[in-house]
Every structure is written in C-alpha cells, then in structure tokens.
Design a protein around this motif. Structure first.
Motif, PDB file in Angstrom:
ATOM      1  N   VAL A 133       0.701  -1.343   0.123  1.00 40.83           N
ATOM      2  CA  VAL A 133      -0.139   0.101   0.070  1.00 40.83           C
ATOM      3  C   VAL A 133       1.127   1.332  -0.082  1.00 40.83           C
ATOM      4  O   VAL A 133       1.693   1.411   0.916  1.00 40.83           O
ATOM      5  N   ASN A 134       0.792   2.055  -1.224  1.00 41.96           N
ATOM      6  CA  ASN A 134       1.425   3.367  -1.031  1.00 41.96           C
ATOM      7  C   ASN A 134       0.742   4.365  -0.770  1.00 41.96           C
ATOM      8  O   ASN A 134      -0.404   4.480  -0.890  1.00 41.96           O
ATOM      9  N   VAL A 135       1.374   5.536  -0.193  1.00 43.44           N
ATOM     10  CA  VAL A 135       0.539   6.366   0.573  1.00 43.44           C
ATOM     11  C   VAL A 135       0.808   7.526  -0.513  1.00 43.44           C
ATOM     12  O   VAL A 135       2.127   8.220  -0.535  1.00 43.44           O
ATOM     13  N   GLY A 136      -0.256   8.062  -1.402  1.00 41.52           N
ATOM     14  CA  GLY A 136       0.069   8.931  -2.416  1.00 41.52           C
ATOM     15  C   GLY A 136      -0.530  10.250  -1.649  1.00 41.52           C
ATOM     16  O   GLY A 136      -0.391  10.695  -0.651  1.00 41.52           O
ATOM     17  N   SER A 137      -1.326  10.942  -2.599  1.00 39.17           N
ATOM     18  CA  SER A 137      -2.041  12.240  -2.025  1.00 39.17           C
ATOM     19  C   SER A 137      -2.937  12.952  -3.008  1.00 39.17           C
ATOM     20  O   SER A 137      -2.859  12.386  -4.336  1.00 39.17           O
ATOM     21  N   ALA A 151       3.425  17.466  -5.955  1.00 42.73           N
ATOM     22  CA  ALA A 151       2.399  16.888  -6.765  1.00 42.73           C
ATOM     23  C   ALA A 151       2.857  15.897  -7.876  1.00 42.73           C
ATOM     24  O   ALA A 151       2.245  14.957  -7.972  1.00 42.73           O
ATOM     25  N   ALA A 152       3.688  16.293  -8.621  1.00 45.07           N
ATOM     26  CA  ALA A 152       4.195  15.661  -9.549  1.00 45.07           C
ATOM     27  C   ALA A 152       4.618  14.010  -8.936  1.00 45.07           C
ATOM     28  O   ALA A 152       4.605  12.988  -9.675  1.00 45.07           O
ATOM     29  N   SER A 153       5.507  14.208  -7.871  1.00 45.66           N
ATOM     30  CA  SER A 153       5.904  13.054  -7.357  1.00 45.66           C
ATOM     31  C   SER A 153       4.951  11.795  -7.036  1.00 45.66           C
ATOM     32  O   SER A 153       4.744  10.831  -6.958  1.00 45.66           O
ATOM     33  N   LYS A 154       3.780  12.489  -6.336  1.00 46.95           N
ATOM     34  CA  LYS A 154       2.633  11.853  -5.975  1.00 46.95           C
ATOM     35  C   LYS A 154       1.936  11.220  -7.127  1.00 46.95           C
ATOM     36  O   LYS A 154       1.270   9.954  -7.071  1.00 46.95           O
ATOM     37  N   ALA A 155       1.770  12.005  -8.247  1.00 46.60           N
ATOM     38  CA  ALA A 155       1.232  11.455  -9.440  1.00 46.60           C
ATOM     39  C   ALA A 155       1.909  10.376  -9.816  1.00 46.60           C
ATOM     40  O   ALA A 155       1.414   9.138 -10.447  1.00 46.60           O
ATOM     41  N   ALA A 156       3.236  10.401  -9.869  1.00 43.19           N
ATOM     42  CA  ALA A 156       4.344   9.390 -10.436  1.00 43.19           C
ATOM     43  C   ALA A 156       4.132   8.157  -9.488  1.00 43.19           C
ATOM     44  O   ALA A 156       3.826   6.956 -10.022  1.00 43.19           O
ATOM     45  N   LEU A 157       3.821   8.310  -8.125  1.00 39.03           N
ATOM     46  CA  LEU A 157       3.849   7.167  -7.225  1.00 39.03           C
ATOM     47  C   LEU A 157       2.410   6.358  -7.399  1.00 39.03           C
ATOM     48  O   LEU A 157       2.211   5.444  -7.558  1.00 39.03           O
ATOM     49  N   ASN A 175      -1.752  -1.373  -4.193  1.00 41.68           N
ATOM     50  CA  ASN A 175      -2.818  -0.113  -3.982  1.00 41.68           C
ATOM     51  C   ASN A 175      -2.204   1.155  -3.395  1.00 41.68           C
ATOM     52  O   ASN A 175      -1.192   0.967  -2.909  1.00 41.68           O
ATOM     53  N   ALA A 176      -3.028   2.181  -3.608  1.00 47.78           N
ATOM     54  CA  ALA A 176      -2.531   3.306  -2.993  1.00 47.78           C
ATOM     55  C   ALA A 176      -3.654   4.140  -2.319  1.00 47.78           C
ATOM     56  O   ALA A 176      -4.775   3.785  -2.734  1.00 47.78           O
ATOM     57  N   VAL A 177      -3.544   4.736  -1.257  1.00 45.64           N
ATOM     58  CA  VAL A 177      -4.455   5.751  -0.716  1.00 45.64           C
ATOM     59  C   VAL A 177      -3.742   7.048  -1.344  1.00 45.64           C
ATOM     60  O   VAL A 177      -2.820   7.367  -1.193  1.00 45.64           O
TER      61      VAL A 177
END
Ligand SMILES: NC(=O)c1ccc[n+]([C@@H]2O[C@H](COP(=O)([O-])OP(=O)(O)OC[C@H]3O[C@@H](n4cnc5c(N)ncnc54)[C@H](OP(=O)(O)O)[C@@H]3O)[C@@H](O)[C@H]2O)c1
Length: 240
Positions: A133-137, A151-157, A175-177
């Motif tokens: 489980v990845n923690v995005g944003s 923001a770009a790093s979280k989109a990449a994640l 999956n990611a939250v």
C-alpha cells in the motif's frame, strides 16, 4: 514467525505511526522505520511488540538493506506500507524557487526509494500472498499540493502503483491511498489550508491519521482489490 508482518516506512509520526498502531492492534507484527527519530521509533517498537529499522528510504541502496533487516527480525513479510514521504512548500507560480535539487530530493524518497522498496520486498511478499500500500496524495490527483515537484511525485507514485499491480499479480496486490489534508506534525501550521478544507469539503473537516490507517489496513488485507488509488479527503476532490 506465524504472525503476519507489516513493514511501515516513516512510522514514528503522523499517518505512519497510526498505521503501525492499527496493524499491531490487529495481530500484525509491525516493523517501524524513520531517519532521524530513532529513539522514538525504538520506543514505539517496544510498546507495540515490534521492531525498528533506521534508514532513509530515498538513499540509493537503502531498500535491499532495509528489507534484509526486516527479514532478519521477522523471517517473513506480508505487507509493505510505503508511507515515508517528503515535500517542500513552494507556491506553484513561483517557478524560479524550484531547483533541480528540489526535484531530486522529493523524487528520491517519494518515487525512486519507494519503487526500490517494492522491488526488494517482492520475493518475501510473494511467499504469503502479500500486499503493498503506497501513500500518495490528492496532490497526485488534482492540480494542487504543497509544490509542483511534490504533486508530480505523488502522481508518479500513483502511476507506479497501477503499473506494478499489473505485473506482480496474482501473488501480490498493489494499491495506494490518496489522502487530502490530514492533521499530523507535517501540517500542524497549515491553518489556512485547514480553513479552506473545512469550508469546501462536503465532510467539512480535515482528516485524522485514523481515517487513513483504516483504509490502508483494508487495502492490505482484502484479497480482491489491486491497482486502485483511493482518495480519502472528506470529498474535497469533488470541489477542486
Ligand atoms: N499530512 C497530510 O496532510 C498528508 C496528505 C497527503 C499525503 N500525505 C503523505 O502521508 C505520508 C506521511 O505524512 P505525515 O503527514 O504522516 O508526515 P509526518 O507526521 O511528518 O511523518 C513523517 C514520517 O516519515 C519519516 N521520514 C521522513 N523522511 C523519511 C525518509 N526519507 N525515510 C524514512 N522515513 C522518513 C519521519 O521520521 P524522521 O523525520 O524522524 O525520519 C516520520 O516518521 C507522506 O508520504 C505524505 O506525503 C500526508
């Protein structure tokens, strides 16, 4: 070890700490991690009956070493929660404030290190039908967030999450939250943003770490969800 094991990066504070508590309360052995707060990590590990491994997930070569240390303590790994993340607060129109180093520092942790941890953990996760489980944003879902590189790093994640999910099944789910504003030390002085969220989000409040841990646990333990990015934001993304 017969008990399931969860390794949660960046888990001495905020969402990561709460996630460690949540899993430990549900019969998981937890392995904690941080860079600087070593004493706090060791104390929390002792409190939860788990283990602590120190290390910056963004440093090249750290991922295999961290997974080896986890396995040396526990002998197995069922869940990897990639929660450790970094940002720099830079107003989006201030393009000159964004340097090559800003991009590097944020991507090293949020993307490169996270990818390397997923890869290093896979053989152990495959043994027991594990989950990542990845923690995005929501910064990775909408044109918002503390800076453009963050923001770009979280989109990449998020994209990394779905791409991995396609290739590591059937034995491993990914999956990611994507949290909105959550009250943690990271956001302690973000009163303006908090006011904005309370005014705009349908649920009229910022998130609490437990709002996120709950969904991380669900994604980690459900057996038929993979490749999903779940926004947990009180409905804020409906409005921005
Ligand atoms: N809070 C929010 O509103 C929000 C919203 C969306 C997404 N998120 C995401 O949620 C995650 C956690 O945020 P949070 O608000 O809970 O932050 P936090 O309270 O500041 O906690 C961050 C944790 O990560 C550790 N850490 C920092 N850099 C690390 C690294 N390079 N390697 C390993 N550990 C590291 C910190 O410990 P040390 O500093 O002692 O090393 C601490 O334990 C981040 O990925 C963030 O992007 C947060």
């Amino acid at each position: 070890m017969s008990q399931r094991v969860a390794f949660i990066t960046g888990s001495t504070s905020g969402i990561g700490e709460d996630t460690a508590r949540y899993f430990a309360a549900r019969d998981f052995t937890v392995v904690l991690n941080s860079v600087r707060s070593v004493a706090a990590g060791q104390a929390l590990a002792a409190e939860l009956g788990g283990f602590y491994v120190q290390g910056d997930v963004g440093v090249e070569g750290a991922a295999p070493r961290l997974i080896d240390e986890v396995l040396a303590h526990t002998g197995r790994l069922d869940v990897l929660v990639n929660n450790a993340g970094v940002t720099k607060v830079i107003a989006h129109p201030d393009l000159d404030a964004v340097t090559r180093d800003t991009w590097r520092e944020i991507f090293e942790v949020n993307v490169f290190g996270t990818f390397e941890l997923c890869r290093a953990a896979l053989p152990a996760l495959q043994e027991h039908g594990g989950a990542i489980v990845n923690v995005g944003s929501i910064a990775g879902l909408r044109q918002t967030g503390s800076s453009i590189p963050y923001a770009a790093s979280k989109a990449a994640l998020h994209h990394l999450t779905t791409l991995l999910a396609k290739v590591v099944g059937p034995s491993v789910r990914v999956n990611a939250v994507a949290p909105g504003l959550v009250d943690t030390p990271w956001t302690a002085d973000w009163d303006v943003v908090r006011g904005f969220v309370e005014a705009l989000a349908p649920l009229k409040r910022s998130g609490q770490p437990a709002d996120i841990s709950d969904v991380i646990y669900l994604l980690a333990t459900n057996s038929y969800v993979t490749g999903q990015i779940i926004a947990i934001d009180g409905g804020l993304t409906l409005t921005v």
